[in-house]
Design a protein around this motif. Structure first.
Motif, PDB file in Angstrom:
ATOM      1  N   THR A 104       0.808  -1.229   0.000  1.00 12.54           N
ATOM      2  CA  THR A 104       0.000   0.000   0.000  1.00 12.54           C
ATOM      3  C   THR A 104       0.837   1.273   0.000  1.00 12.54           C
ATOM      4  OG1 THR A 104      -0.114   0.039   2.435  1.00 12.54           O
ATOM      5  CG2 THR A 104      -1.819  -1.209   1.265  1.00 12.54           C
ATOM      6  N   ARG A 105       2.156   1.134  -0.108  1.00 10.26           N
ATOM      7  CA  ARG A 105       3.049   2.285   0.061  1.00 10.26           C
ATOM      8  C   ARG A 105       2.663   3.475  -0.807  1.00 10.26           C
ATOM      9  NH1 ARG A 105       7.821   3.000   2.351  1.00 10.26           N
ATOM     10  NH2 ARG A 105       7.952   0.770   2.815  1.00 10.26           N
ATOM     11  N   THR A 106       2.337   3.255  -2.056  1.00 14.26           N
ATOM     12  CA  THR A 106       2.031   4.371  -2.950  1.00 14.26           C
ATOM     13  C   THR A 106       0.534   4.622  -3.092  1.00 14.26           C
ATOM     14  OG1 THR A 106       2.126   2.870  -4.862  1.00 14.26           O
ATOM     15  CG2 THR A 106       4.145   4.057  -4.275  1.00 14.26           C
ATOM     16  N   SER A 107      -0.274   3.576  -3.025  1.00 15.86           N
ATOM     17  CA  SER A 107      -1.711   3.737  -3.269  1.00 15.86           C
ATOM     18  C   SER A 107      -2.487   4.188  -2.037  1.00 15.86           C
ATOM     19  CB  SER A 107      -2.312   2.427  -3.788  1.00 15.86           C
ATOM     20  OG  SER A 107      -2.117   1.384  -2.841  1.00 15.86           O
ATOM     21  N   ALA A 108      -2.119   3.694  -0.859  1.00 16.67           N
ATOM     22  CA  ALA A 108      -2.836   4.037   0.380  1.00 16.67           C
ATOM     23  C   ALA A 108      -1.859   3.944   1.548  1.00 16.67           C
ATOM     24  CB  ALA A 108      -4.022   3.101   0.588  1.00 16.67           C
ATOM     25  N   PRO A 109      -0.963   4.928   1.687  1.00 20.08           N
ATOM     26  CA  PRO A 109       0.143   4.810   2.630  1.00 20.08           C
ATOM     27  C   PRO A 109      -0.258   4.725   4.104  1.00 20.08           C
ATOM     28  CG  PRO A 109       0.063   7.008   1.659  1.00 20.08           C
ATOM     29  CD  PRO A 109      -0.884   6.161   0.891  1.00 20.08           C
ATOM     30  N   ASN A 110      -1.502   5.041   4.439  1.00 19.30           N
ATOM     31  CA  ASN A 110      -1.944   4.931   5.829  1.00 19.30           C
ATOM     32  C   ASN A 110      -2.841   3.723   6.072  1.00 19.30           C
ATOM     33  OD1 ASN A 110      -0.642   7.226   7.002  1.00 19.30           O
ATOM     34  ND2 ASN A 110      -2.119   8.538   5.954  1.00 19.30           N
ATOM     35  N   ALA A 111      -2.941   2.831   5.094  1.00 18.12           N
ATOM     36  CA  ALA A 111      -3.795   1.650   5.260  1.00 18.12           C
ATOM     37  C   ALA A 111      -3.335   0.778   6.415  1.00 18.12           C
ATOM     38  CB  ALA A 111      -3.825   0.842   3.965  1.00 18.12           C
ATOM     39  N   TRP A 112      -2.053   0.828   6.745  1.00 23.09           N
ATOM     40  CA  TRP A 112      -1.541   0.011   7.853  1.00 23.09           C
ATOM     41  C   TRP A 112      -2.241   0.322   9.157  1.00 23.09           C
ATOM     42  CZ3 TRP A 112       0.536   2.205  12.187  1.00 23.09           C
ATOM     43  CH2 TRP A 112       0.987   3.530  12.082  1.00 23.09           C
ATOM     44  N   ARG A 113      -2.725   1.561   9.314  1.00 28.01           N
ATOM     45  CA  ARG A 113      -3.398   1.919  10.564  1.00 28.01           C
ATOM     46  C   ARG A 113      -4.702   1.141  10.720  1.00 28.01           C
ATOM     47  NH1 ARG A 113      -0.979   6.100  13.127  1.00 28.01           N
ATOM     48  NH2 ARG A 113       0.486   7.353  11.910  1.00 28.01           N
ATOM     49  N   ARG A 114      -5.424   0.950   9.628  1.00 27.11           N
ATOM     50  CA  ARG A 114      -6.643   0.140   9.679  1.00 27.11           C
ATOM     51  C   ARG A 114      -6.299  -1.320   9.983  1.00 27.11           C
ATOM     52  NH1 ARG A 114     -11.940   0.196   7.734  1.00 27.11           N
ATOM     53  NH2 ARG A 114     -12.712  -1.841   7.043  1.00 27.11           N
ATOM     54  N   HIS A 115      -5.277  -1.828   9.316  1.00 23.14           N
ATOM     55  CA  HIS A 115      -4.859  -3.211   9.542  1.00 23.14           C
ATOM     56  C   HIS A 115      -4.462  -3.421  11.006  1.00 23.14           C
ATOM     57  CE1 HIS A 115      -1.533  -6.287   9.635  1.00 23.14           C
ATOM     58  NE2 HIS A 115      -2.482  -6.987   9.056  1.00 23.14           N
ATOM     59  N   LEU A 116      -3.716  -2.472  11.568  1.00 24.75           N
ATOM     60  CA  LEU A 116      -3.293  -2.594  12.965  1.00 24.75           C
ATOM     61  C   LEU A 116      -4.491  -2.555  13.903  1.00 24.75           C
ATOM     62  CD1 LEU A 116      -1.060  -2.738  15.110  1.00 24.75           C
ATOM     63  CD2 LEU A 116      -0.950  -0.232  15.033  1.00 24.75           C
ATOM     64  N   ALA A 117      -5.439  -1.638  13.661  1.00 23.77           N
ATOM     65  CA  ALA A 117      -6.612  -1.533  14.526  1.00 23.77           C
ATOM     66  C   ALA A 117      -7.446  -2.812  14.489  1.00 23.77           C
ATOM     67  CB  ALA A 117      -7.463  -0.337  14.106  1.00 23.77           C
TER      68      ALA A 117
END
Length: 224
Positions: free
Chosen positions: A173-186
Motif C-alpha cells: 500500500t506504500r504508494t496507493s494508500a500509505p496509511n492503510a496500515w493503521r486500519r490493519h493494525l486496529a
C-alpha cells in the motif's frame, strides 16, 4: 549496541577531511536509498547517488552489513526506546497498543527498517537488537495480561506475526494508500482484546521457531 567484531575496521584515528566527506555522503545516500527501496538496494546506485566510486564505498564499508549498521543502529535503538517508554505508561493496554503503533509508524516511514525488523542476519548487532525488542514485547504483554485486557493466549511471539504481516501491508500500500496500515493494525488489535477471545486453531510459535523464521527471511534476501 555493543561493538560487532564483524563491523568495518576503525583504527581510532580521525579520517582525512576528504575521506570524511566521502563517508558522510555515502551514509546520507544510503539512508535515503534504504528508506525508499529497502535493504537490498544496489550499492552501485548508492555510490552514484553519493558521487563516489564503488571502490570508495567499499573502503569505508567492506560489506553491505557494515553500511546497514551505520544507518540502522540508531533506528533500532529508537524501537527499543519505544518499548522502554511503553513500560512507563500506567495503563497497560495503552502501553501495549502504543508500543505496537510506534513500531508500525517507524516501519511505515522507512522501507529498510521495515525489512530489518522482520529478519535477522549472521551478525551480532541485528541479533542483539531483535532480542532486546522481543524482551520488551514479553514485558509489555505480561503487563497487559495482568491488567486483564489482553487475551491470555497471546504471546510475545505472536507479535512477530504482526510485524511480518505489517511488512507486507506496507509494501503493498506504500504508494496507493500509505496509511492503510493503521486500519490493519486496529483490526488486529481488536482481535487481541480479552473480551473478543475465541479458541485458536494452532498453538503459538516457540521463540526458537520465530528466530529460525527470521533467519530464513534474512538468508532469502537477494542483494542486487
Amino acid at each position: 549496541m555493543t561493538p560487532d567484531p564483524s563491523a568495518a575496521k576503525d583504527t581510532g584515528r580521525p579520517l582525512r577531511r576528504d575521506a570524511q566527506r566521502n563517508r558522510d555522503a555515502i551514509v546520507a545516500a544510503a539512508r535515503t536509498a534504504f528508506a525508499e527501496q529497502g535493504i537490498s538496494t544496489s550499492l552501485e546506485g548508492i555510490a552514484r547517488r553519493a558521487g563516489v566510486a564503488i571502490g570508495t564505498l567499499y573502503r569505508h564499508f567492506p560489506r553491505r552489513l557494515d553500511l546497514m549498521r551505520a544507518i540502522f543502529d540508531d533506528k533500532l535503538e529508537e524501537c527499543v526506546r519505544a518499548g522502554e517508554r511503553a513500560l512507563t505508561v500506567p495503563d497497560a493496554w495503552e502501553a501495549f497498543t502504543g508500543f505496537l503503533e510506534r513500531l508500525c509508524e517507524l516501519q511505515a516511514a522507512d522501507r529498510g527498517l521495515n525489512d530489518l525488523l522482520s529478519m535477522t542476519f549472521s551478525c551480532d548487532w541485528t541479533t542483539e537488537a531483535h532480542e532486546r525488542i522481543q524482551e520488551l514485547f514479553r514485558r509489555v504483554v505480561a503487563r497487559a495480561h495482568h491488567d486483564g485486557r489482553l487475551r491470555k493466549d497471546v504471546t510475545a511471539e505472536d507479535l512477530a506475526l504482526l510485524v511480518w504481516s505489517h511488512t507486507r501491508v506496507i509494501e503493498a500500500t506504500r504508494t496507493s494508500a500509505p496509511n492503510a496500515w493503521r486500519r490493519h493494525l486496529a483490526l488486529t488489535l481488536d482481535g487481541f482484546r480479552a473480551d473478543r477471545a475465541h479458541p485458536l486453531p494452532e498453538p503459538p510459535m516457540a521463540a526458537s521457531e520465530v528466530r529460525d523464521a527470521m533467519a530464513a527471511l534474512g538468508e532469502s534476501m537477494v542483494w542486487r
